[in-house]
Enzyme design. Structure first.
Site, PDB file in Angstrom:
ATOM      1  N   LYS A  17       0.840  -1.191   0.000  1.00 33.05           N
ATOM      2  CA  LYS A  17       0.000   0.000   0.000  1.00 33.05           C
ATOM      3  C   LYS A  17       0.878   1.246   0.000  1.00 33.05           C
ATOM      4  O   LYS A  17       2.001   1.223   0.506  1.00 33.05           O
ATOM      5  CB  LYS A  17      -0.906   0.013   1.227  1.00 33.05           C
ATOM      6  N   HIS A  42      -3.240   2.252   5.064  1.00 33.77           N
ATOM      7  CA  HIS A  42      -2.869   3.557   4.509  1.00 33.77           C
ATOM      8  C   HIS A  42      -2.742   4.606   5.620  1.00 33.77           C
ATOM      9  O   HIS A  42      -1.806   5.403   5.618  1.00 33.77           O
ATOM     10  CB  HIS A  42      -3.909   4.020   3.479  1.00 33.77           C
ATOM     11  N   SER A  83      -7.521   3.844  -1.431  1.00 33.41           N
ATOM     12  CA  SER A  83      -7.513   3.649   0.005  1.00 33.41           C
ATOM     13  C   SER A  83      -8.943   3.694   0.528  1.00 33.41           C
ATOM     14  O   SER A  83      -9.645   4.679   0.299  1.00 33.41           O
ATOM     15  CB  SER A  83      -6.689   4.763   0.671  1.00 33.41           C
TER      16      SER A  83
END
Length: 117
Positions: A17, A42, A83
């Protein structure tokens, strides 16, 4: 400082991520891509980065986030998804891919898509 900090460095293979951040200091801004190995969310990437930059007087805000997949055998880097925490951010994956192209090894192809999670 924002003018000298790297915009992105691609060390790891696999999928992780990332967040696209805007850093600000003394009226100057710079966008950077930040991914941290073994960080699951995130928001955690953002919080850890903010904790590192705040003591330096650098303000940090999230533009968006998604995933980066780096595959050495095929020499590809893909930026995709979004996200859940920060939501979809139009242009985030495209801008991230542009920044990563500046730092990717010359024989890698960087692509982006808004598809996927």
């Amino acid at each position: 400082p924002p003018s000298t900090s790297p915009k992105g460095t691609l060390w790891w293979l696999g999928t992780w991520k990332y967040v696209l951040l805007e850093l600000a200091l003394n009226g100057r801004t710079r966008r950077v891509v930040r991914a941290l190995r073994d960080v699951a969310y995130h928001a955690d990437i953002y919080e850890l980065t903010q904790a590192q930059l705040r003591p330096l007087g650098i303000r940090c805000r999230v533009i968006g986030g998604g995933r980066i997949h780096k595959d050495s055998p095929s020499k590809t880097i893909e930026v995709y998804g979004y996200s859940k925490t920060f939501g979809r951010a139009p242009g985030c994956n495209e801008h991230t891919a542009e920044l990563l192209r500046e730092h990717a090894p010359g024989d890698f192809t960087v692509t982006w898509s808004d598809a996927g999670y």
